[in-house]
Design an enzyme around this catalytic site. Structure first.
Site, PDB file in Angstrom:
ATOM      1  N   ASP A  68     -27.694 -66.975  -4.038  1.00  0.00           N
ATOM      2  CA  ASP A  68     -26.831 -66.743  -5.192  1.00  0.00           C
ATOM      3  C   ASP A  68     -25.650 -67.726  -5.217  1.00  0.00           C
ATOM      4  OD1 ASP A  68     -25.832 -65.001  -7.407  1.00  0.00           O
ATOM      5  OD2 ASP A  68     -24.191 -64.666  -5.995  1.00  0.00           O
TER       6      ASP A  68
ATOM      7  N   GLU B  96     -29.793 -70.866  -6.875  1.00  0.00           N
ATOM      8  CA  GLU B  96     -29.190 -70.678  -8.191  1.00  0.00           C
ATOM      9  C   GLU B  96     -28.029 -71.672  -8.246  1.00  0.00           C
ATOM     10  OE1 GLU B  96     -26.612 -67.746 -11.017  1.00  0.00           O
ATOM     11  OE2 GLU B  96     -26.377 -67.762  -8.851  1.00  0.00           O
TER      12      GLU B  96
END
Length: 629
Positions: free
Chosen positions: A300, A353
């Site tokens: 993330d 990401e």
């Protein structure tokens, strides 16, 4: 415990720190025979004293011993076994007593309670065949279609074991190759969706114990479904009982708030340059893969790790040693994690990401890259959703939004993400991003998904978007499953099912995803018609043509260039009645390409292109060549 080796932990090279720190049930020799109990160990180098308190000592605290030169406090407490509740009591340099959950706890109380729980797994895995096959796999040249799931709300408040049958049945029916779970590490704040982690080694306890999660993953593997997990090494919350200021000092985080705090998120940033923190995080990454057989980690907020000035104004950040904005310590850490995981467990994936154009995210670390397997293509997502949200009459002026991704398509190994982030906080659900009446909304979304599935890159769709859920994602309620029986919603759900199956059955759509030889435009410039057409090529020689119409006007006689004469079978028509389309426009299942040059191709065919729809054709070298008009 004298002579206990923690050198690797302090050098940043301990990749299995959970085996040394935390709580472990042991049997040790005693004067009257073997004694069973639990060894507790915690890193707290600035503490003046540390005790372990739990339901086994009336929460009064049993002192631990400082192991010289290590900063680790440890002790063995007889009679303590699996299921015992505990916390560490830490006396800071300032004379304040802190009560902290164990950073290495492998199980935790259900929120709002915050104690750690002694745990030892008794699970017996049965996925040897899956792991052996995974070790031989090459994800970049295999079909990957990912169903992103917030497990806590997918079917309401159900547990890991309870969800297994339902999730497997649905994902198998839909035809996805993988599920990706939003973070499942312990997080007390449900609206964070798991992105504010307090227990990095403890699966979220609201859905069961750690072996219940193992059971779910094992069952998914048995059904041929891979499991990806969101991992959050970029930041952690400030809860007083968790990692923050753990021993009264900035232990896991930077002390300087210009380096150590995300003011936007109200969280701390890990100190990636501290060896013990590196050991903690690389161990955590390996822990989920080794102990829970996870097939890949989606990392993330990588951009927030890469840049020292991420979401900061002038004067609010500290440049690196060369005066630049790159976080060199975080870059080294990501290279280290990716290299170690890929060397240690062949066949697993790491997915970034990463929302900027940072170079070499998926290039091997040995070649100067970050070493990820894949990167989310945020540019493709933003551009195409912008196009999707425009009235058809205006799309012709923004045609490049749909074609620009091919300018950089080979710069990284991409996944195309329509994730949870795109359907929350006022962004609107996918169906409500599209203008027009319901017929236009559903037809456009069907065409868009077919464009997505035929575009170079792997696929990811968030739960509820496969049937066109109208409300935004809300972690407190499950998707509106009942609407999937209704017109439009059901057709879209059936289409996604067929997209996945047709995708998996046609290597042209996935076997050359990362090289120019796998793609060619037929016509990238039909802006006036809101149309796009291109070819995909498979490593096995397969050829597939995709033609997409984002105009509500049908094209009754559209000539397209093709690389080969003969039969081209129509394997997908998103306007079919089965998908709640009109069913009035089609090509009788195939078209014949004649030796009539068109564009850059030696052959061509005339096709019927339905309104707001996509067609896929696969060349059949053995098909009939009778005249079908």
């Amino acid at each position: 415990m004298a002579g206990w080796d923690l050198e690797g932990f302090h050098s940043g090279g301990d990749t299995e720190a959970w085996k040394r720190l935390g709580s472990h049930v042991l049997t040790v020799p005693g004067p009257d025979g073997p004694v069973s109990g639990t060894r507790f160990a915690v890193w707290a180098p600035q503490a003046r004293a540390v005790s372990v308190a739990g339901d086994f000592n009336g929460w009064a605290g049993t002192p631990l011993e400082l192991m010289p030169g290590t900063g680790v406090w440890a002790g063995f407490v007889p009679g303590v076994g699996v299921g015992a509740l505990y916390k560490f009591q830490i006396l800071t340099r300032d004379g304040e007593w802190l009560e902290k959950a164990d950073p290495m706890a492998r199980y935790a109380e259900q929120p709002p309670a915050t104690a750690s729980i002694v745990w030892e797994s008794g699970y017996e895995w049965r996925d040897e065949e899956w792991l052996a096959r995974r070790a031989r796999s090459e994800p970049r040249v295999e079909p990957i279609s990912i169903y992103e799931v917030h497990l806590g709300s997918w079917r309401g408040a159900k547990g890991y074991r309870e969800l297994a049958d339902e999730l497997i049945e649905y994902v198998t029916w839909q035809g996805y190759t993988h599920v990706e779970f939003l973070p499942l590490a312990q997080h007390p704040f449900a609206p964070s969706w798991g992105y504010q982690v307090t227990g990095y080694f403890a699966p979220q306890s609201t859905m069961g114990d750690p072996d219940d999660l193992r059971y779910l993953i094992d069952r998914l593997h048995a059904a041929g479904i891979g499991v990806l997990l969101d991992w959050v090494p970029g930041h952690f919350p400030k809860d007083a009982w968790a990692l923050g200021r753990f021993d009264g000092s900035a232990l896991y985080e930077h002390a300087d708030p210009r380096q150590g705090e995300h003011t936007d998120w109200g969280t701390y940033i890990f100190n990636f340059g501290r060896n013990e923190v590196k050991s903690f995080l690389v161990s955590n990454a390996l822990y989920w893969i080794e102990e829970f057989h996870i097939d890949g980690l989606r990392v993330d907020a990588v951009a927030s790790m890469l840049y020292l000035d991420y979401s900061r104004n002038e004067g609010e950040w500290v440049p690196n040693q060369y005066g630049g904005r790159e976080n060199l310590e975080a870059i080294d850490f990501l290279r280290y994690v990716n290299t170690h995981l890929h060397d240690r467990v062949p066949g697993i994936m790491t997915i970034a990401e990463e929302s900027t154009s940072f170079p070499g995210v998926t290039r091997p670390a040995a070649e100067g890259g970050l070493g990820f397997t894949f990167k989310w293509n945020m540019g493709w997502m933003n551009d195409t959703l912008s196009y999707l949200g425009r009235e058809p009459i205006h799309r012709q002026y923004h045609h490049h939004d749909m074609t620009f991704s091919m300018v950089y398509a080979w710069s990284e190994n991409f996944i195309l993400p329509i994730s949870h982030d795109e359907v929350v906080h006022g962004k609107g659900s996918m169906i409500n991003k599209v203008p027009g009446d319901d017929w236009q909304k559903f037809a456009t979304l069907r065409a868009y998904y077919a464009f997505m599935w035929s575009h170079p890159g792997k696929q990811l769709l968030f739960m509820g978007q496969e049937f066109g859920q109208r409300p935004e994602f809300d972690e407190s309620v499950p998707p509106e499953w009942w609407v999937s029986d209704l017109w439009g919603h059901n057709g879209l759900q059936q289409l996604v099912r067929d997209l996945n199956r047709t995708y998996r059955d046609n290597p042209a759509l996935w076997s050359i995803d990362n090289a120019p030889s796998g793609f060619a435009w037929i016509d990238a410039d039909d802006s006036g018609g809101n149309a796009f057409s291109f070819l995909r090529f498979g490593a096995n020689g397969e050829q597939l043509a995709a033609v997409i119409n984002f105009s509500p006007e049908p094209r009754e006689d559209l000539r397209i260039g093709l690389p080969a004469e003969g039969t081209w079978r129509e394997v997908l028509n998103t306007d079919a009645e089965f998908y709640d389309g009109t069913g009035r426009f089609g090509n009788s299942g195939q078209v014949i390409a004649r030796p009539v040059p068109h564009g850059n191709f030696p052959a061509s065919a005339s096709i019927v292109l339905p309104p707001l729809a996509a067609l896929w054709f696969v060349h059949d070298p053995h098909g009939p060549v009778d005249d079908l008009g």
